[in-house]
Design a protein around this motif. Structure first.
Motif, short mmCIF file in Angstrom:
data_model
loop_
_atom_site.label_atom_id
_atom_site.label_comp_id
_atom_site.label_asym_id
_atom_site.label_seq_id
_atom_site.Cartn_x
_atom_site.Cartn_y
_atom_site.Cartn_z
N PHE A 125 23.70 -4.08 18.00
CA PHE A 125 22.85 -4.11 19.18
C PHE A 125 21.39 -4.14 18.79
O PHE A 125 21.00 -3.67 17.71
CB PHE A 125 23.14 -2.90 20.07
N ALA A 126 20.57 -4.69 19.68
CA ALA A 126 19.11 -4.70 19.56
C ALA A 126 18.66 -5.18 18.17
O ALA A 126 19.07 -6.24 17.72
CB ALA A 126 18.54 -3.33 19.92
N SER A 127 17.85 -4.37 17.47
CA SER A 127 17.29 -4.80 16.19
C SER A 127 18.37 -5.00 15.11
O SER A 127 18.17 -5.78 14.18
CB SER A 127 16.23 -3.81 15.70
N SER B 279 19.34 -8.51 15.55
CA SER B 279 18.26 -9.37 15.07
C SER B 279 18.26 -9.43 13.54
O SER B 279 18.07 -10.48 12.95
CB SER B 279 16.91 -8.86 15.56
N SER C 298 19.57 4.63 13.55
CA SER C 298 20.53 4.19 14.56
C SER C 298 21.61 5.22 14.83
O SER C 298 21.91 6.07 13.99
CB SER C 298 21.21 2.89 14.09
N VAL D 212 15.90 1.92 21.23
CA VAL D 212 15.34 0.82 22.01
C VAL D 212 14.15 1.35 22.80
O VAL D 212 14.22 2.42 23.39
CB VAL D 212 16.40 0.24 22.99
N SER E 195 11.02 0.40 25.68
CA SER E 195 10.68 -0.54 26.75
C SER E 195 9.18 -0.53 26.93
O SER E 195 8.49 0.40 26.53
CB SER E 195 11.39 -0.16 28.06
#
Length: 98
Positions: free
Chosen positions: A15-17, A20, A57, A95, A97
């Motif tokens: 998930f997320a980074s 990526s 994480s 995460v 925002s």
């Protein structure tokens, strides 16, 4: 979200980074795998991921959060968590925002 992993494998969701960094949302890894070896295994595949993503994480196995062992010496063999064939592991980085 994911499909069933191949025989003798488990799925790992990024998930997320984490996604990526790996350029993947999901991949299958060989099972069984002791949880304490998960980050080392991922570091071998994706150099630098441990410091950049994994050390910050959360990890789940089959939707249950697990504590990552700090080092191999602190794991009692009788209590060692082992990722099994068919399991679903998720790497969930923090995460923000904005």
């Amino acid at each position: 979200m994911s499909t069933k992993p191949p025989k003798d494998h488990f799925n790992i969701l990024y998930f997320a980074s984490a996604g990526s960094y790996t350029s993947k949302n999901v991949e299958a890894l060989p099972a069984p795998l002791p949880l304490r070896k998960l980050f080392d295994t991922l570091e071998e595949r994706y150099k630098g991921i441990r410091a950049s993503v994994l050390d910050h994480s959360l990890v789940t196995i089959n939707l249950t959060y697990v504590d990552m062992p700090e080092d191999s010496a602190e794991v009692d063999e009788a209590e060692e968590v082992v990722i099994q064939e068919g399991d679903e592991v998720a790497i969930i980085p923090p995460v923000s925002s904005g």
